[in-house]
Scaffold this active site. Structure first.
Site, PDB file in Angstrom:
ATOM      1  N   HIS A 307       0.749  -1.156  -0.153  1.00 25.93           N
ATOM      2  CA  HIS A 307      -0.039  -0.259   0.036  1.00 25.93           C
ATOM      3  C   HIS A 307       0.682   1.178  -0.033  1.00 25.93           C
ATOM      4  CE1 HIS A 307      -3.042   2.752   1.162  1.00 25.93           C
ATOM      5  NE2 HIS A 307      -4.057   2.055   0.757  1.00 25.93           N
ATOM      6  N   ASP A 364      -7.931  -5.010  -0.225  1.00 27.27           N
ATOM      7  CA  ASP A 364      -8.534  -5.891  -1.485  1.00 27.27           C
ATOM      8  C   ASP A 364      -8.364  -7.266  -1.427  1.00 27.27           C
ATOM      9  OD1 ASP A 364      -9.385  -3.364  -2.862  1.00 27.27           O
ATOM     10  OD2 ASP A 364      -7.291  -2.821  -3.112  1.00 27.27           O
TER      11      ASP A 364
HETATM   12  N1  ACO Z   1       4.166  -7.754  -5.141  1.00 20.76           N
HETATM   13  C1  ACO Z   1       5.638  -7.913  -5.192  1.00 20.76           C
HETATM   14  N2  ACO Z   1       6.477  -6.861  -5.233  1.00 20.76           N
HETATM   15  C2  ACO Z   1       5.714  -5.594  -4.716  1.00 20.76           C
HETATM   16  C3  ACO Z   1       4.641  -5.589  -4.474  1.00 20.76           C
HETATM   17  C4  ACO Z   1       3.606  -6.702  -4.696  1.00 20.76           C
HETATM   18  N3  ACO Z   1       2.000  -6.497  -4.336  1.00 20.76           N
HETATM   19  N4  ACO Z   1       4.020  -4.286  -4.222  1.00 20.76           N
HETATM   20  C5  ACO Z   1       5.234  -3.656  -4.166  1.00 20.76           C
HETATM   21  N5  ACO Z   1       6.235  -4.539  -4.436  1.00 20.76           N
HETATM   22  C6  ACO Z   1       7.828  -4.290  -4.159  1.00 20.76           C
HETATM   23  C7  ACO Z   1       8.284  -3.281  -5.451  1.00 20.76           C
HETATM   24  O1  ACO Z   1       8.491  -4.144  -6.547  1.00 20.76           O
HETATM   25  C8  ACO Z   1       9.239  -2.440  -5.032  1.00 20.76           C
HETATM   26  O2  ACO Z   1      10.408  -3.340  -4.720  1.00 20.76           O
HETATM   27  P1  ACO Z   1      11.960  -2.769  -4.914  1.00 20.76           P
HETATM   28  O3  ACO Z   1      12.110  -1.793  -3.869  1.00 20.76           O
HETATM   29  O4  ACO Z   1      12.819  -3.971  -5.022  1.00 20.76           O
HETATM   30  O5  ACO Z   1      12.035  -1.849  -6.487  1.00 20.76           O
HETATM   31  C9  ACO Z   1       8.983  -2.262  -3.393  1.00 20.76           C
HETATM   32  O6  ACO Z   1       7.897  -3.396  -3.262  1.00 20.76           O
HETATM   33  C10 ACO Z   1       8.155  -1.021  -3.373  1.00 20.76           C
HETATM   34  O7  ACO Z   1       7.050  -0.885  -4.345  1.00 20.76           O
HETATM   35  P2  ACO Z   1       6.435   0.313  -4.836  1.00 20.76           P
HETATM   36  O8  ACO Z   1       5.741   0.201  -6.214  1.00 20.76           O
HETATM   37  O9  ACO Z   1       7.395   1.505  -4.819  1.00 20.76           O
HETATM   38  O10 ACO Z   1       5.339   0.557  -3.745  1.00 20.76           O
HETATM   39  P3  ACO Z   1       4.074   1.729  -3.795  1.00 20.76           P
HETATM   40  O11 ACO Z   1       3.911   2.269  -2.473  1.00 20.76           O
HETATM   41  O12 ACO Z   1       4.554   2.726  -4.805  1.00 20.76           O
HETATM   42  O13 ACO Z   1       2.930   1.103  -4.337  1.00 20.76           O
HETATM   43  C11 ACO Z   1       1.249  -0.426  -4.538  1.00 20.76           C
HETATM   44  C12 ACO Z   1       1.958   0.497  -3.553  1.00 20.76           C
HETATM   45  C13 ACO Z   1       0.564   0.067  -5.671  1.00 20.76           C
HETATM   46  C14 ACO Z   1      -0.076  -0.608  -3.852  1.00 20.76           C
HETATM   47  C15 ACO Z   1       1.955  -1.821  -4.739  1.00 20.76           C
HETATM   48  O14 ACO Z   1       2.107  -2.439  -3.609  1.00 20.76           O
HETATM   49  C16 ACO Z   1       1.274  -2.819  -5.743  1.00 20.76           C
HETATM   50  O15 ACO Z   1       1.051  -2.857  -6.733  1.00 20.76           O
HETATM   51  N6  ACO Z   1       0.535  -3.647  -5.041  1.00 20.76           N
HETATM   52  C17 ACO Z   1      -0.418  -4.674  -5.781  1.00 20.76           C
HETATM   53  C18 ACO Z   1      -1.691  -3.988  -6.449  1.00 20.76           C
HETATM   54  C19 ACO Z   1      -2.698  -3.686  -5.106  1.00 20.76           C
HETATM   55  O16 ACO Z   1      -2.869  -4.657  -4.312  1.00 20.76           O
HETATM   56  N7  ACO Z   1      -3.174  -2.687  -5.212  1.00 20.76           N
HETATM   57  C20 ACO Z   1      -4.397  -2.242  -4.079  1.00 20.76           C
HETATM   58  C21 ACO Z   1      -3.806  -1.025  -3.124  1.00 20.76           C
HETATM   59  S1  ACO Z   1      -5.002  -0.805  -2.006  1.00 20.76           S
HETATM   60  C22 ACO Z   1      -6.234   0.235  -2.642  1.00 20.76           C
HETATM   61  O17 ACO Z   1      -6.026   0.680  -3.634  1.00 20.76           O
HETATM   62  C23 ACO Z   1      -7.390   0.411  -1.883  1.00 20.76           C
END
Ligand code: ACO
Length: 440
Positions: A307, A364
């Protein structure tokens, strides 16, 4: 010590002072309202990750601690002790209702849950299999045409009425869309049923037949809606406030908010969770997908984990986890998907890749499984989010209206295009001929 920060321009040594404002909770803010006037410079903040766009008394999130509060009440306390209707009242009327207020509120919403019969023809204008969010967005925009002429948007009594009306009609609009696409007869709201039960009734019932809706199903949906009721200045709420800042009709603001929520980076994620669990298909495949999620060269991400704001546990996910377990006991959920989900959750909680990146289940992860158990079509998951979020959007819109002065939202930019273009002589010549030609 003065409560200010000083900005020094190293190009000329000039310093500028800006006040620091403190809220009741959360980080302080630097008030840069005079920055452009004083320095002739803007700030650059892509995605507004460091920008507070308004003052608000509605919702507070502490992402590091995993806290979410509506008007000061912790979300897990509300989920344990209150129903969605209480929370709608809390958001719109700024207080939890007592028994009498709750009963009057329930009656008012019931009386407003019908939609104008003329709107029925709107459904037939959509192609078969239209996405429900497209339909809902159009329906809400259409509703603005019914409540315009005599309304005074600056009168708190009238705008509260608009807010309650929209909250009351959302479940009816959503259920009617479902009935229409399935070719089923429309089922009108039943005034003897509560807010959430009524929605399940309109979705499932057939004329002259008995419909089975168990209390645990009503509780599960009610809790999902409550957990989605508001979430501070996220993309869709910011959209509602931005459109509201132009003094547009509140239903037009909400219609725009639905457009923002539709995107898969926002409201579409729980649908993604179910699709992904179905794609994984078996517990035996989980390890393969975990490997993909950890692979830097693979864009695959585990849906329902991580998140932007919560870097500890998402408190909503905690509430839903225990609700999911209750549902499994009472009505059963697709056990194969549950087995896969449990295995993923266990691995993620123990694996260094996920622990070091603060990747926990988000709201979610379980809401998709719960909605599936309630037989809500997957394409309508984001619609459930909208029904839950409309009270929050309307509370935010009313808060905007209550400000002494409403400033139109109008960010600036860092222009990186050409500074000037040389005039093209050939083009100028041809323009003389062109302007007299019939082809224009
Ligand atoms: N699976 C695997 N790796 C992940 C995931 C995931 N779900 N989420 C983040 N990471 C990793 C990234 O690859 C990154 O790794 P790195 O540092 O080695 O490059 C690190 O964790 C940080 O990720 P960011 O994308 O920078 O984190 P951010 O806070 O910007 O993104 C987000 C948050 C978009 C929710 C992300 O975690 C994601 O894509 N999750 C899956 C989709 C999801 O469940 N969305 C619902 C969000 S809740 C809502 O909207 C109500």
């Amino acid at each position: 010590m003065k409560n200010t920060v000083t900005l020094t321009d190293n190009r000329n040594g000039k310093s500028y002072e800006f006040p620091i404002l403190d809220g009741t909770l959360g980080p302080s803010v630097i008030d840069i309202s005079n920055l452009y006037k004083d320095t002739n410079m803007f700030t650059f903040d892509r995605g507004y990750t460091s920008t507070a766009m308004c003052r608000s008394e509605i919702t507070f999130i502490d992402g590091a601690k995993g806290e979410l509060k509506y008007r000061g009440y912790d979300i897990d306390w509300l989920a344990k002790n209150k129903i969605f209707l209480d929370v709608i009242h809390l958001l719109l009327h700024k207080k939890l209702p007592n028994q009498v207020e709750l009963s009057e509120f329930r009656t008012r919403l019931k009386m407003r849950s019908f939609i104008n019969e003329k709107m029925m023809s709107l459904f037939s204008a959509f192609p078969d299999r239209a996405h429900p969010m497209a339909v809902l967005q159009a329906c809400v925009a259409n509703l603005s045409a019914y409540y315009k002429r005599d309304m005074n948007f600056d009168d708190p009594v009238e705008y509260m009425e608009l807010a309650e009306r929209l909250v009351a009609k959302m479940p009816t609009l959503a259920a009617f869309y479902h009935r229409y696409t399935m070719g089923y007869p429309f089922i009108y709201p039943d005034l003897d049923r509560g807010f959430t039960e009524n929605f399940l009734y309109m979705m499932r019932s057939f004329p002259h037949s008995h419909v089975n809706i168990s209390p645990i199903e009503v509780k599960a949906l009610d809790t999902v809606l409550m957990l989605h009721a508001d979430h501070e200045q996220n993309a869709s709420t910011t959209t509602v406030r931005t459109v509201g800042s132009t003094h547009s009709h509140p239903y037009s603001c909400v219609s725009a908010g639905i457009g923002a929520l539709w995107g898969h980076a926002h409201g579409g994620a729980n649908e993604g969770v179910i699709k992904q669990l179905e794609e994984i298909g078996s517990v035996d495949n989980v390890d393969k997908y975990i490997k993909k999620a950890k692979d830097k060269n693979d864009p695959f991400r585990l849906m329902g984990f991580g998140h932007r704001v919560y870097k500890n546990y998402d408190p909503r996910a905690k509430v839903l986890k225990s609700l999911r377990d209750e549902l499994i006991d009472e009505i059963g959920i697709d056990s194969n998907l549950i087995k896969i989900a449990n295995k993923i959750e266990k691995i993620v909680s123990e694996d260094d890749y996920f622990i070091s990146r603060n990747l926990y289940p988000n709201v979610d992860f379980n809401s998709g499984l719960i909605l599936k158990a309630l037989k809500i079509p997957t394409a309508m998951f984001a619609v459930m989010f909208v029904i839950g979020r409309v009270p929050g959007w309307m509370a935010q819109w009313m808060e905007l209206k209550e400000q002494d002065t409403i400033k139109i939202v109008r960010p600036r930019q860092l222009y990186v295009g050409p500074s000037s273009q040389n005039k093209d002589e050939n083009l100028e010549k041809s323009n003389i001929e062109f302007s007299s030609s019939k082809d224009r």
